[in-house]
Design a protein around this motif. Structure first.
Motif, PDB file in Angstrom:
ATOM      1  N   ALA A   1     -26.059  46.328 -55.675  1.00 48.42           N
ATOM      2  CA  ALA A   1     -26.236  46.836 -54.316  1.00 48.42           C
ATOM      3  C   ALA A   1     -27.122  48.074 -54.300  1.00 48.42           C
ATOM      4  O   ALA A   1     -27.982  48.232 -53.423  1.00 48.42           O
ATOM      5  N   ALA A   2     -26.933  48.950 -55.265  1.00 44.75           N
ATOM      6  CA  ALA A   2     -27.702  50.195 -55.305  1.00 44.75           C
ATOM      7  C   ALA A   2     -29.197  49.898 -55.460  1.00 44.75           C
ATOM      8  O   ALA A   2     -30.037  50.481 -54.766  1.00 44.75           O
ATOM      9  N   VAL A   3     -29.502  48.988 -56.378  1.00 47.45           N
ATOM     10  CA  VAL A   3     -30.901  48.638 -56.576  1.00 47.45           C
ATOM     11  C   VAL A   3     -31.449  47.932 -55.337  1.00 47.45           C
ATOM     12  O   VAL A   3     -32.563  48.213 -54.882  1.00 47.45           O
TER      13      VAL A   3
ATOM     14  N   THR B   1     -20.120  55.286 -42.504  1.00 47.92           N
ATOM     15  CA  THR B   1     -20.548  55.136 -43.888  1.00 47.92           C
ATOM     16  C   THR B   1     -20.101  53.761 -44.368  1.00 47.92           C
ATOM     17  O   THR B   1     -18.902  53.511 -44.483  1.00 47.92           O
ATOM     18  N   LEU B   2     -21.053  52.873 -44.583  1.00 44.80           N
ATOM     19  CA  LEU B   2     -20.686  51.536 -45.042  1.00 44.80           C
ATOM     20  C   LEU B   2     -20.051  51.634 -46.423  1.00 44.80           C
ATOM     21  O   LEU B   2     -20.607  52.272 -47.319  1.00 44.80           O
ATOM     22  N   ASP B   3     -18.912  51.005 -46.564  1.00 40.06           N
ATOM     23  CA  ASP B   3     -18.192  51.048 -47.838  1.00 40.06           C
ATOM     24  C   ASP B   3     -18.576  49.815 -48.650  1.00 40.06           C
ATOM     25  O   ASP B   3     -17.984  48.749 -48.493  1.00 40.06           O
ATOM     26  N   ILE B   4     -19.549  49.987 -49.508  1.00 37.20           N
ATOM     27  CA  ILE B   4     -20.041  48.828 -50.270  1.00 37.20           C
ATOM     28  C   ILE B   4     -19.037  48.389 -51.326  1.00 37.20           C
ATOM     29  O   ILE B   4     -18.932  47.199 -51.639  1.00 37.20           O
ATOM     30  N   ASN B   5     -18.244  49.339 -51.839  1.00 41.15           N
ATOM     31  CA  ASN B   5     -17.195  48.968 -52.805  1.00 41.15           C
ATOM     32  C   ASN B   5     -16.257  47.911 -52.222  1.00 41.15           C
ATOM     33  O   ASN B   5     -15.700  47.099 -52.955  1.00 41.15           O
TER      34      ASN B   5
ATOM     35  N   SER C   1     -28.238  45.875 -45.533  1.00 35.30           N
ATOM     36  CA  SER C   1     -27.966  44.427 -45.536  1.00 35.30           C
ATOM     37  C   SER C   1     -28.286  43.833 -46.901  1.00 35.30           C
ATOM     38  O   SER C   1     -27.549  42.987 -47.417  1.00 35.30           O
ATOM     39  N   ARG C   2     -29.400  44.249 -47.466  1.00 39.29           N
ATOM     40  CA  ARG C   2     -29.737  43.781 -48.817  1.00 39.29           C
ATOM     41  C   ARG C   2     -28.614  44.129 -49.785  1.00 39.29           C
ATOM     42  O   ARG C   2     -28.192  43.309 -50.604  1.00 39.29           O
ATOM     43  N   ALA C   3     -28.134  45.359 -49.682  1.00 37.98           N
ATOM     44  CA  ALA C   3     -27.067  45.813 -50.579  1.00 37.98           C
ATOM     45  C   ALA C   3     -25.809  44.967 -50.398  1.00 37.98           C
ATOM     46  O   ALA C   3     -25.139  44.606 -51.370  1.00 37.98           O
ATOM     47  N   ALA C   4     -25.489  44.656 -49.159  1.00 35.70           N
ATOM     48  CA  ALA C   4     -24.264  43.890 -48.885  1.00 35.70           C
ATOM     49  C   ALA C   4     -24.334  42.511 -49.533  1.00 35.70           C
ATOM     50  O   ALA C   4     -23.378  42.053 -50.162  1.00 35.70           O
TER      51      ALA C   4
ATOM     52  N   ARG D   1     -34.113  36.575 -49.869  1.00 33.99           N
ATOM     53  CA  ARG D   1     -34.475  36.883 -51.253  1.00 33.99           C
ATOM     54  C   ARG D   1     -33.256  37.348 -52.047  1.00 33.99           C
ATOM     55  O   ARG D   1     -33.068  36.974 -53.193  1.00 33.99           O
ATOM     56  N   MET D   2     -32.443  38.180 -51.420  1.00 30.35           N
ATOM     57  CA  MET D   2     -31.246  38.699 -52.092  1.00 30.35           C
ATOM     58  C   MET D   2     -30.260  37.571 -52.376  1.00 30.35           C
ATOM     59  O   MET D   2     -29.664  37.516 -53.451  1.00 30.35           O
ATOM     60  N   ALA D   3     -30.076  36.699 -51.400  1.00 31.02           N
ATOM     61  CA  ALA D   3     -29.123  35.601 -51.575  1.00 31.02           C
ATOM     62  C   ALA D   3     -29.530  34.771 -52.780  1.00 31.02           C
ATOM     63  O   ALA D   3     -28.701  34.433 -53.639  1.00 31.02           O
ATOM     64  N   VAL D   4     -30.812  34.476 -52.875  1.00 28.86           N
ATOM     65  CA  VAL D   4     -31.302  33.687 -54.010  1.00 28.86           C
ATOM     66  C   VAL D   4     -31.068  34.465 -55.321  1.00 28.86           C
ATOM     67  O   VAL D   4     -30.616  33.898 -56.318  1.00 28.86           O
ATOM     68  N   ALA D   5     -31.347  35.749 -55.293  1.00 31.61           N
ATOM     69  CA  ALA D   5     -31.204  36.546 -56.518  1.00 31.61           C
ATOM     70  C   ALA D   5     -29.760  36.617 -57.006  1.00 31.61           C
ATOM     71  O   ALA D   5     -29.501  36.846 -58.184  1.00 31.61           O
ATOM     72  N   VAL D   6     -28.795  36.429 -56.106  1.00 30.63           N
ATOM     73  CA  VAL D   6     -27.402  36.401 -56.546  1.00 30.63           C
ATOM     74  C   VAL D   6     -26.850  34.973 -56.599  1.00 30.63           C
ATOM     75  O   VAL D   6     -25.636  34.769 -56.680  1.00 30.63           O
TER      76      VAL D   6
END
Lengths: 337, 337, 337, 337
Positions: free
Chosen positions: B286-288, D249-253, D284-287, D328-333
């Motif tokens: 997520a950070a990256v 503050t979005l809590d990504i954890n 959104s990318r991070a999420a 792009r993010m979805a594909v990368a994960v």
């Protein structure tokens, strides 16, 4: 301490946890429930390193049974500790009021304020020579010159001096002038400073960090106590919350809770605890009503010209009213004022 | 800055406010509304002392128009700053991963970890020789011996070394061994330390305080920058919230927000940011994804034996996976890994 | 309201902002500084929608000049409001103590407690028939049966009844039994409920949300007031902080601050405000010392058997001591007890 | 659960605690340490009432061993739950994007936005007909008329509709129009509403409260699940912190942590999670990088005219970029977009 194993922990993982506990010189006491296995650690008197266990495979979490502070704990030291400075005792029957400007700004102003403080009944003098400021562009204090002025004010008024210490290597210099070393809220977990102050032969006023818990405050006190200095006073000065109408939120619960958890005296700072001049007096009444041993209050003869914190400093007439209120409250809770 | 007068402010009070503004070399611009009178302050380029005005009679509050940081501000310095250490650039196209143990525990362990870090693709080495610990009874670090071990690890692996500085007077010693001075979260507002670090000729990794706002982090950076050291990297390492299942809450918003507010590089610490080994990798992704310039990750070859933070340290196999994930993410956002 | 334009805002963006302000029937007052252009909005008496402007291109942020509450504001309504229920006035010279169990658990227990409350000097009776509980598996209250028991307790003791309302459609039912509708902390921003309660002909005790600011509390009061119900009492009941030794942190600053910001009476709940029986009495003293108009205290004759909140409920002997303390404090601040 | 007795607890107090445990149908397992006696409670499968024990004399505190949620727990339900609405599955391989305005403002605008959402790849439509607003003077939504417009938008685009429910008695009405009931952050602990929604035959999007912990969110889900509705999606939407530059503050954890603790799908709201348009896309990318199953994003064709939340709404061109990034993010994960 209790170790809670994960639902699917293997027998080997459990064995490893037990072995680790025993290698630390403690005993492990296993208890198997329907859904979880627990391991109680029966200690050997020394503090146990919780993290060492928590990171082991198969461990879900650990739960401390005992509090992590000892020297600061009332459980191990049931009688009240009092700190006496220049004949003034904090933690005894008297409610002690310390007063003065946020920062020492000039010799003339400091002496003027000191005499007002004395005349109006304050028992100690406060004033900062080294100021921790959030902006590098704000007034940072007069440094040693400020200490000299404080010493002169003490000489003229007889009031002992409380002043902030912000750096370990300044301890010898500051103790050569001041009577009480104040550790500020932002330095409550500056462990190098706590260490240095713990080695000093000088009473300490330890302010609670802006976001610190009671346990963290007491662990900071434990640092000082464990390095040999037993003259520690704790100071509740407000915590940071979501509130925007006040600068900080004074934690009134902290007063009776600290009296319950620790034997150290408890002082309240209503000036920082509210950040608003009009709230200082009602909140001071509350602090004394709740059992505070002392108050540390910002007083300024010309707050409009103050270089910092003017907006929360009382003027002499307001301070006089505060002293009267505090006096009535002290009597109502069976203390002297 | 704008001054909002109280509803019942008198003409004299308004006049005094204007006089104060003008005596500070600024202009006052009065605007009378139905319910309130406002005074705009047109500055002279120097930062204005907000408190001086706020404490004046008749003043309800003041509102800043400009942000209080200048040197750290992207507005005054639009291009990205990058920091290069031993040939590694943070703030350029590469996402830089720094790895190592929380604390240097022994020569053998540190060298073992350093070689793993190097082999698995880390570009810098982290490890603490001086550890700020909440308990006086916990391991406090090896001190200078730890610095020597770190220097040896650098020699063997070629990786530059990041290590924490906790006391102003240690700056000469630590800079004689380390490549990057880390200012820890608890010291973010240790202004004496910021001052000392600002005078050093050494890159700084400034960690955000556990409860600090973006503005406070940037003001801390401003301290360092204003004392002459321009090689500052900011590090988001999680803030303290009400959550009990994690140790801290990584603030992912901080990454793009800092990139917007400042020109300084932004590093993320997913190990402290979560405090849980199993969250380190997803949060690193997520950070990256959010735009971080680097990561600083706890890596340990035997976390079960670690003297601190073992529960959040990755093992080599986990770190390998993290490096692969980070690499895919870096590519997906158009960067190198 | 003041609009701060971005550093690089274009003339067209500024023109659009002005046009939007004027289309809302207000006047725009432009002020160009060195680094920013500001636009002051001179209103037409109606509240202005801040978001509309804030989202426009070229706008950096907006800053409110006036507070968003009107009916709740002391500025627009300088005299104290008092609320009288069954001959008891909250907000007058008397400090009014309300007492009773957290939840109505049985007819026998409720009547027993009610008589104790009456005998020991309480002036109103509290008890929940509908309980908001964080677990679906906890006791949820007796519902209408609980209301009937409360009505019987009032009949026997003459004490007016305060009870919680958790759902808009229950307003007619609950008002048919109770004297005061309590809106709980978790429902402070349940706007459908505030609307319903605002339409009722029944005094309301509005508890502050666990993480709410003063402004949010006063906006919740504004909801009720704006729907026609002017009999609103505010209740400080502790906020949530990082502290783990107490359940909540009573915000003592809130008492004098609310008295300053609003004309509505202020009640303090020391039972929820601390969550610990041993802190209830010292914190009650503090609340009265700070100026509270009343207290709402949990009292139970057999707290060990209580279905909720037993750990913070006072036993009759403890409540008797509390009443004596409160009385001394009330006198010391010039009120009746 | 584990009961920790006070240091000075008497044998009678211990006997009483054991008797209470046994009278609740559980077994007590006593363990005597040097300084404290502990009592482990071996349960009978039913949740145990912690408060009942905690309030007993001689008890210092209790510590839960098991988590208080069962139906929501992955431990008791290891496989992922997915929720399918109108052919769209949340919690499967696809990352599902829901988009639309904060509030339904007019038929024309809603239809325009709905077509944009559809064209740009959104899979569900969001829009509020009932708006919880902090000010009684702000736009409160179109009510049933809004629901009709949403239904028309669905008819025209084929996109299922997510809309907020703010009052138990509106459940039949809202479910007659909408496909997913959204429970907003301020209502996460409105237990009457959770109860009503739990009885409904309609998927629920449960937003995390602004200051809620993971456990509280999962207990709120447990309410819904325990009343029979198993189609629950959780939504992280940012928590309130001290930060002033962002709204939340979005809590990504929370994303990987929830995936670990529960089997329910996890959606992220980057619009409320940041409150700033320019942060929506990076966050959104991070999420997605962190493992979110979906996003719910505010989209508006004319944000400058939006009646609420315009400042955080994306314009169509920005939303298009977001969709590309997310893809792009979805594909990368390893997921579909």
């Amino acid at each position: 301490m209790i170790v809670i194993m994960k639902a699917g922990a293997t027998p080997t993982q459990l064995t490893n946890v037990i072995a680790q506990i025993e290698s630390d010189g403690c005993q492990a006491h296993v208890s198997r429930g329907e859904e979880r296995t627990l391991v109680g650690i029966i200690g050997n008197g020394r503090p146990f390193d919780r993290e060492r266990i928590e990171q082991m495979d198969g461990v879900e979490k650990t739960m401390p049974v005992l509090r992590p502070f000892k020297r600061a704990s009332r459980e191990f030291h049931p009688e009240d500790t009092s700190v006496t400075v220049g004949g003034i005792t904090v933690g005894g029957p008297d409610v002690v009021v310390m007063a003065g400007p946020c920062a020492v700004e000039s010799r003339e102003r400091m002496l003027e304020i000191a005499h007002e403080a004395k005349d109006l009944g304050a028992k100690m003098l406060r004033g900062g020579a080294y100021k921790p400021r959030t902006s590098p562009y704000s007034f940072q204090g007069l440094g040693e010159e400020g200490l000299e002025i404080l010493a002169e004010a003490r000489e003229q008024t007889g009031l002992p001096v409380v002043t902030e210490i912000i750096q370990p290597e300044l301890v010898p210099l500051v103790t050569s002038y001041a009577d009480v070393l104040q550790v500020g809220a932002r330095n409550m977990q500056n462990f190098a400073l706590l260490h240095a102050v713990g080695k000093a032969q000088c009473p300490v006023l330890l302010k609670r960090g802006m976001m610190s818990t009671m346990e963290e405050l007491l662990m900071a006190a434990e640092y000082i106590l464990s390095h040999g200095n037993t003259q520690v006073m704790l100071c509740e000065r407000g915590i940071r919350t979501l509130e925007t109408y006040t600068r900080n939120t004074l934690d009134i619960n902290a007063v009776p809770l600290l009296k319950h958890l620790t034997h150290l005296p408890v002082v309240v700072d209503p000036s920082h605890g509210t950040g608003k001049r009009e709230l200082v007096e009602p909140v001071s009444r509350a602090a004394v009503a709740a059992g505070a041993d002392g108050l540390i209050v910002e007083l300024h003869t010309r707050p409009d010209e103050a270089l910092s914190d003017g907006g929360q400093s009382l003027r002499p007439a307001e301070f006089r009213e505060l002293m009267e209120s505090v006096s009535r409250m002290a009597v109502a809770v069976g203390r002297n004022a």
